[in-house]
Enzyme design. Structure first.
Site, PDB file in Angstrom:
ATOM      1  N   GLU A  48       0.863  -1.183   0.000  1.00 37.37           N
ATOM      2  CA  GLU A  48       0.000   0.000   0.000  1.00 37.37           C
ATOM      3  C   GLU A  48       0.894   1.227   0.000  1.00 37.37           C
ATOM      4  OE1 GLU A  48      -2.595   0.504   3.443  1.00 37.37           O
ATOM      5  OE2 GLU A  48      -3.750   2.007   2.363  1.00 37.37           O
ATOM      6  N   CYS A 247      -6.514   1.020   3.306  1.00 35.01           N
ATOM      7  CA  CYS A 247      -7.466   2.137   3.303  1.00 35.01           C
ATOM      8  C   CYS A 247      -7.423   2.944   2.016  1.00 35.01           C
ATOM      9  CB  CYS A 247      -7.174   3.052   4.481  1.00 35.01           C
ATOM     10  SG  CYS A 247      -7.481   2.283   6.065  1.00 35.01           S
ATOM     11  N   ASN A 382     -12.284  -3.171   1.580  1.00 33.41           N
ATOM     12  CA  ASN A 382     -11.174  -3.401   2.515  1.00 33.41           C
ATOM     13  C   ASN A 382     -11.738  -3.642   3.904  1.00 33.41           C
ATOM     14  OD1 ASN A 382      -8.464  -3.447   3.510  1.00 33.41           O
ATOM     15  ND2 ASN A 382      -8.703  -1.328   4.164  1.00 33.41           N
ATOM     16  N   GLU A 383     -11.608  -2.659   4.785  1.00 36.06           N
ATOM     17  CA  GLU A 383     -12.119  -2.847   6.152  1.00 36.06           C
ATOM     18  C   GLU A 383     -13.534  -2.295   6.221  1.00 36.06           C
ATOM     19  OE1 GLU A 383      -9.152  -1.080   8.675  1.00 36.06           O
ATOM     20  OE2 GLU A 383      -7.960  -2.909   8.696  1.00 36.06           O
TER      21      GLU A 383
HETATM   22  O1  AHR Z   1      -1.780  -1.169   6.950  1.00 38.43           O
HETATM   23  C1  AHR Z   1      -2.238   0.079   7.340  1.00 38.43           C
HETATM   24  C2  AHR Z   1      -3.759   0.170   7.378  1.00 38.43           C
HETATM   25  O2  AHR Z   1      -4.265  -0.659   8.367  1.00 38.43           O
HETATM   26  C3  AHR Z   1      -4.463  -0.283   6.144  1.00 38.43           C
HETATM   27  O3  AHR Z   1      -4.491   0.694   5.193  1.00 38.43           O
HETATM   28  C4  AHR Z   1      -5.840  -0.602   6.655  1.00 38.43           C
HETATM   29  O4  AHR Z   1      -6.473  -1.598   5.906  1.00 38.43           O
HETATM   30  C5  AHR Z   1      -5.605  -1.001   8.074  1.00 38.43           C
HETATM   31  O5  AHR Z   1      -6.429  -0.333   8.939  1.00 38.43           O
END
Ligand code: AHR
Length: 678
Positions: A48, A247, A382-383
């Protein structure tokens, strides 16, 4: 013979074989068992663009805001003399801004631009840098001279210039100019300057997409990756490469979610995106952190291919980051508009796998890869959590399944390792029949210490687990990559492998962090502008992936799996290609203990690779990157001189044809043993 008698004899026999063993813990390797296949995807990478992982890091571009498209078009640039920003008549429709340089009003003054990258530009003595930019003359003179220079603006040397070249702009039509610059010395926080270098007071020149790459990139790609950082990824032997997050997939709001279509095609025309990790937090803000899209989806698929990993892209499900948005603000796309998001996902699959005659397959082919990338997985969201997620996820998933039934769908269990959201999401994921569920657990030491058995009780049917983001976060402010965190991760990971029928993918997160520009820690790989450091956790990941094996077989102490037994957690795999039996074992006790491996006879050799530090808070640093590294030793498999002497450690042949190999395993040590059977 009567049953009772057989049993009695067996007990007597094993007691006899154990009589002369040193006092220790016996781990029995059941090499006759069929075992459970370990998927090639088991240990992978999460990538990321956080902590300057991509722009300012892995993506080798040195210029920040090369297209003059940030909200402030001159952010990242220092200008001197007469510099204007224009937006009409540029060469790239999706990146309209460019700059105009003209005579500064006095022959002893300069006009030009300076760029210091994101956190300084790392320049190395003797290295070559490929400068390119688009330019046109915009005044009377038909040609305009420019001077391009690598500099060390904060150095105290007499001359700030490390290397310079003149370039002449020869046309009033937009044209790409290229020149190689060579640095005569090293500057870890250097800069690049481009000056109007012309005697004519009427000289006017327009400049766009000013780009500077090291000539030596990973696999020599022109729009390439920083070699040392990409090599660190390759050296992890990853089974998967998850991208673009995290994220970043979701965005702070939907308009800055990750849109893959903006990251393909000619780099000059890829629109930028404000990075979600830019200035979201007050404590560690980086206002010039934008995503250039230069390391986009084509480069991602190529990287995955180059390092032998299966790509696992994650796409937006039409919801912005739920942590940052109150549902009452309506940050999510409406159900009516979800089609756009679904189409983006379908198009992504076509981009990866479609024929060069298809719309998006053609884009891929034109970028240089007519062969499909062979995409097999797609993560949706994602989350995410809650009813609003499920009502988007369900039609999304069904549409992907309908068009691409072979693509494996990765769903989610939300941001937490357990609890109500987690349970509800798992229920829904089962109901919907996803192939994998992405679990995230950034947790403290206690969790990692006690949960090597997390998956022992998971259902053996239904979706598989993708441990998609995890890392041991030290408590009491110990949020850095200390050895103890790595040891606990190694210990926990024995449980991933022991449960290879449930867990089929995993990736530590995040992967990269610039020492001067991080927003989140711990991280697997740290770097500055010139150097890279592999953390203790990195070596754990690498040891697992390099010693993955093909099948996990039972490894037991007193007939039970080695999960939290006498401070030990362990797993055993067979590598079908080599015949090696691979034991991974973590001793969490501060004290050493004697371990006795009960193994098949006829071993042809063995070695142990151990990761250990006397100080649990030890860590590698850029200055001392090898403080804690794995150490490999060959094991002596010659029988001990006096098998009846229980104080001797080493190999003893057993009456049943097996051997017992004993040694003292250091306290707080993670070790990988490879016993060769061929
Ligand atoms: O890895 C950092 C963040 O942690 C990621 O972007 C997210 O998916 C998680 O909350």
């Amino acid at each position: 013979m009567r049953k009772g008698l057989t049993l009695g004899l067996t007990v007597l026999l094993s007691a006899a074989t154990l009589l002369a063993q040193p006092r220790g813990t016996t781990l029995v390797v059941d090499d006759k068992a069929e075992g459970i296949p370990i998927q090639p995807t088991m240990y992978g990478i999460f990538l990321e663009d956080i902590n300057f992982a991509a722009d300012g890091g892995l993506y080798a571009e040195k210029i920040c805001n090369r297209s003059f498209e940030y909200d402030n078009p001159l952010q990242g640039w220092k200008t001197f003399g007469k510099v204007e920003v224009l937006s009409e008549g540029g060469p790239f429709d999706r990146n309209p801004h460019y700059v105009r340089l003209r005579y500064p009003g006095h022959p002893a003054r300069q006009c030009g631009l300076e760029n210091g990258g994101w956190l300084g530009i790392g320049l190395e003595a003797g290295a070559e840098y490929r400068l390119s930019f688009w330019a046109r003359t915009a005044g009377k003179p038909r040609t305009v001279g420019l001077l391009a220079a690598l500099c060390d603006p904060y150095g105290s040397a007499e001359n700030q210039v490390l290397g310079a070249e003149e370039v002449t702009v020869t046309s009033s039509k937009w044209t790409k100019y290229e020149v190689v610059l060579k640095a005569d010395r090293t500057a870890p926080k250097g800069a690049f300057r481009l000056l109007l270098w012309d005697e004519s007071q009427e000289a006017v020149v327009d400049l766009e997409h000013v780009s500077l790459f090291p000539a030596d990139t990973f696999h020599e790609d022109e729009n390439g990756l920083r070699k040392d950082l990409a090599q660190a990824l390759a050296d992890l032997h990853p089974g998967i490469l998850r991208f673009p997050g995290g994220c970043i997939v979701e965005g702070t709001s939907l308009d800055n979610r990750y849109q893959w279509k903006n990251t393909v095609g000619p780099v000059e025309n890829r629109p930028i995106n404000i990075n979600r990790w830019n200035y979201g937090t007050f404590e560690r803000m980086f206002p010039d952190y934008y995503q250039s899209g230069g390391l986009g989806f084509y480069e991602y698929f190529r990287l995955a291919e180059e390092i032998g990993a299966e790509p696992v892209p994650i796409v937006s499900c039409g919801m912005a980051c739920q942590f940052q948005n109150d549902p009452e603000w309506h940050p999510n796309c409406s159900l009516e508009d979800l089609g756009t998001y679904i189409q983006d996902a379908l198009d992504l699959i076509e981009f990866a796998n479609g024929s060069p005659k298809s719309k998006w397959g053609k884009v891929r082919a034109e970028m240089g890869h007519p062969e499909p990338f062979g995409l097999k997985y797609l993560g949706i969201g994602n989350e995410q959590w809650g009813a609003e997620f499920i009502e988007r996820f369900e039609p999304f998933m069904k549409a992907v399944r309908a068009k691409y039934p072979d693509i494996q769908i990765v769903g989610t269990s939300g941001p937490y390792l357990g609890g109500e959201w987690f349970d509800d999401l798992w229920k829904e994921m089962r109901r919907l029949g996803v192939d994998l569920v992405d679990e995230h657990y950034y947790s403290w030491e206690g969790f990692y210490e006690k949960n090597a058995n997390r998956y022992d009780s998971y259902p053996r049917t239904g979706p598989k687990v993708f441990a998609g983001e995890y890392a041991c976060h030290g408590s009491d402010g110990k949020k850095f990559n200390h050895f103890n965190a790595a040891l606990l991760e190694a210990s926990f990971m024995t449980g991933l492998e022991r449960n290879a029928d449930v867990v089929v993918m995993s990736s530590y997160a995040p992967t990269f962090a610039h020492v001067d520009g991080w927003q989140w820690r711990p991280d697997l790989i740290w770097f500055d502008n010139l150097r890279v450091m592999r953390s203790c956790s990195y070596y754990v990941q690498q040891l697992y992936a390099a010693n993955k094996g093909s099948r996990v077989i039972p490894l037991t102490i007193d007939g039970k799996p080695v999960a939290d037994v006498r401070n030990l957690n362990a797993t055993c795999a067979v590598d079908d290609a080599t015949g090696d039996l691979i034991v991974k074992i973590a001793n969490l006790s501060p004290y050493s203990q004697v371990v006795i491996f009960d193994l098949p006879g006829g071993l042809t050799g063995a070695e142990r690779t151990a990761l250990h530090s006397d100080n649990p808070m030890d860590e590698n640093t850029l200055d001392e990157p090898s403080r804690v590294v794995p150490v490999t030793e060959q094991l002596d498999l010659a029988p001990v001189a006096d098998p009846d002497n229980e104080w001797l450690l080493g190999v003893r042949h057993q009456e049943n044809g097996r051997i017992a190999y004993s040694e003292r395993l250091g306290g707080r040590t993670f070790a990988v043993y490879r016993f060769h059977t061929k």
